[in-house]
Design an enzyme around this catalytic site. Structure first.
Site, PDB file in Angstrom:
ATOM      1  N   HIS A   1       0.834  -1.217   0.000  1.00  0.00           N
ATOM      2  CA  HIS A   1       0.000   0.000   0.000  1.00  0.00           C
ATOM      3  C   HIS A   1       0.867   1.265   0.000  1.00  0.00           C
ATOM      4  CE1 HIS A   1      -3.392  -2.643   1.018  1.00  0.00           C
ATOM      5  NE2 HIS A   1      -2.588  -3.170   1.928  1.00  0.00           N
TER       6      HIS A   1
ATOM      7  N   SER B   1      14.484  22.105 -15.461  1.00  0.00           N
ATOM      8  CA  SER B   1      13.295  22.939 -15.609  1.00  0.00           C
ATOM      9  C   SER B   1      13.682  24.250 -16.275  1.00  0.00           C
ATOM     10  CB  SER B   1      12.675  23.207 -14.232  1.00  0.00           C
ATOM     11  OG  SER B   1      11.745  24.270 -14.292  1.00  0.00           O
TER      12      SER B   1
ATOM     13  N   LYS C   1      15.671  21.770 -10.248  1.00  0.00           N
ATOM     14  CA  LYS C   1      14.928  20.576 -10.644  1.00  0.00           C
ATOM     15  C   LYS C   1      15.802  19.575 -11.401  1.00  0.00           C
ATOM     16  CE  LYS C   1      11.139  19.807 -10.312  1.00  0.00           C
ATOM     17  NZ  LYS C   1      10.059  20.221 -11.211  1.00  0.00           N
TER      18      LYS C   1
ATOM     19  N   GLU D   1       9.136   8.903 -16.850  1.00  0.00           N
ATOM     20  CA  GLU D   1       7.757   9.369 -17.014  1.00  0.00           C
ATOM     21  C   GLU D   1       7.237   9.094 -18.416  1.00  0.00           C
ATOM     22  OE1 GLU D   1       8.088  13.451 -15.902  1.00  0.00           O
ATOM     23  OE2 GLU D   1       8.160  13.023 -13.757  1.00  0.00           O
TER      24      GLU D   1
END
Length: 462
Positions: A160, A281, A287, A294
């Site tokens: 979980h 970024s 970043k 992704e």
């Protein structure tokens, strides 16, 4: 439309379709990817026609040489594909006629575009199964490298997405090696089942010519000819099986990609992705984005979609061939391209990523991850029924949580306040290293078991 296309259809049609019909009917924009397979099938067919005396060896030689010339032109980017000629089959045949003249017209003896496209597509999908297997092997090898390096690195195991029990980094990496092993077996199984030749089924009923289907099957690397001509031209199970195997494999990649996205975040800091697989970024200089992971996670939708799309195309078709089946290839082409790209990217990321051993260990010691070890100790050492041990452990967890501590931080006196039988030896099982070392059951996370599995997989992958 050109006279060549009308000639292809024969004398039944006096006028060609308009531009819209030509656009919807043509497949050369995508099925030109089958050129190598189409030429291989035609060369095998021509050689068989000569061997059975259906055409002369002189014509077969001219056809074979002409086809090789066409293949060379295509590979060099010198071939002019024509939409008016509809598909790769007629483009190749028209060019062959330009090159060798009348003998080109004999190539299509005892053959239809129905069995021709079926064999071309089957050959192409078979090649993709082989490519997927090679790509999966590369990813398994990268994961094994990580597993071997971190066989005894402790990290949290999750259920979980909550800390559950300590495991080892190597054990976690090996879980994906196992998944990918099943993927490889699915592609291999699909490949075995698709490795029968439809060539010689002709339009749908076979042919009256004395062809040798065993000969063409062997020449193209098939195990033999398909047994039913109706099934041979209408079957697309091989493409569906490839897409099904691709979809399951893609799901595994997406799960791993999701973990890499989470693990590389500032909140986890479990791994650092190399600069090769990260981006920055445009406005936030701090970043470091795991874009490759992704994108893998996102591309999976295209593969799932291709599987559903082809199932939908095929679900209502009567035997045998319908033009609907022209819509089979683009879905499979796109899925194969994206699967192989995702596999290559994942292998690169896994091979280059650096696991943060200290962060992994620190996280493993949080969230009362050794609570099950405590319960097991109560059963072994004090003879408590497991349900009673579970209750005692829950009370100790509640006590530690109220104090803002973890289980190993409790004193012996505090533990004995919950159950008087607890002794000092309980602390031996509350350390995360001791916890993972104790999991020696087959398939367990103990470093010794991990190293055994790494060695076994290395041998298997040779």
């Amino acid at each position: 439309m050109t006279q060549a296309a009308n000639t292809m259809w024969g004398g039944r049609f006096a006028a060609g379709p308009d531009a819209i019909m030509e656009a919807i009917n043509a497949s050369i924009g995508f099925d030109q990817r089958l050129a190598a397979q189409d030429i291989a099938g035609s060369r095998a067919h021509a050689a068989m026609l000569a061997a059975t005396g259906i055409i002369s060896s002189t014509d077969a030689d001219a056809i074979g040489k002409g086809l090789l010339t066409i293949l060379s032109e295509i590979e060099k980017g010198e071939f002019a594909f024509s939409t008016a000629l509809e598909d790769i089959h007629m483009n190749v045949e028209a060019r062959l006629r330009d090159l060798i003249g009348e003998p080109a017209g004999r190539l299509h003896t005892a053959r239809s575009r129905n069995d021709q496209v079926a064999v071309d597509f089957r050959l192409w999908v078979r090649d993709q199964c082989d490519a997927a297997d090679a790509a999966l092997l590369a990813l398994q090898t990268a994961l094994l490298g990580q597993a071997e390096a971190g066989a005894d690195w402790v990290m949290p195991g999750f259920t979980h997405l909550q800390v559950a029990q300590p495991v080892t980094w190597g054990h976690h990496m090996l879980a994906y090696v196992e998944m990918l092993g099943r993927d490889r077996s699915r592609f291999a199984d699909a490949r075995r089942r698709m490795n029968l030749s439809p060539l010689g089924a002709a339009a749908l009923a076979g042919t009256s010519f004395p062809i040798d289907r065993e000969m063409t099957a062997k020449a193209l690397g098939f195990d033999g000819p398909m047994a039913n001509s109706l099934d041979a031209v209408s079957d697309r199970d091989f493409a569906l099986e490839f897409l099904a195997a691709s979809s399951i494999c893609a799901m595994h990649l997406s799960r791993l990609a999701e973990e890499l996205v989470i693990w590389s975040s500032a909140q986890f800091r479990f791994v650092k992705m190399s600069d090769k697989w990260s981006t920055g970024s445009s406005i936030m200089p701090q970043k470091r984005n795991p874009d490759a992971a992704e994108l893998i996670r996102a591309k999976i939708g295209r593969i799932f979609g291709a599987n559903v799309a082809l199932m939908t195309v095929m679900k209502g078709l009567p035997l045998t061939y319908s033009k609907d089946m022209q819509e089979d290839k683009e879905q499979v082409f796109d899925a194969a391209d994206n699967l192989l790209l995702a596999l290559a990217a994942m292998a690169g990321m896994v091979g280059d990523m650096t696991a943060n051993r200290e962060s992994l260990k620190a996280a493993a010691a949080t969230g009362f991850s050794t609570a099950t070890d405590l319960a097991d100790w109560l059963v072994r050492e004090l003879g408590l029924p497991f349900r009673d041990a579970h209750h005692v452990t829950g009370s100790l967890v509640a006590l530690a949580e109220a104090k803002g501590e973890d289980l190993p931080d409790l004193t012996l006196e505090e533990m004995q306040g919950v159950h008087e039988g607890i002794t000092q030896s309980v602390f031996d099982v509350l350390g995360v290293e001791n916890s993972v070392a104790s999991r020696m059951s087959i398939g367990g996370t103990a470093p010794a078991r991990v190293r055994e599995q790494v060695a076994a997989w290395k041998e298997r992958l040779k």
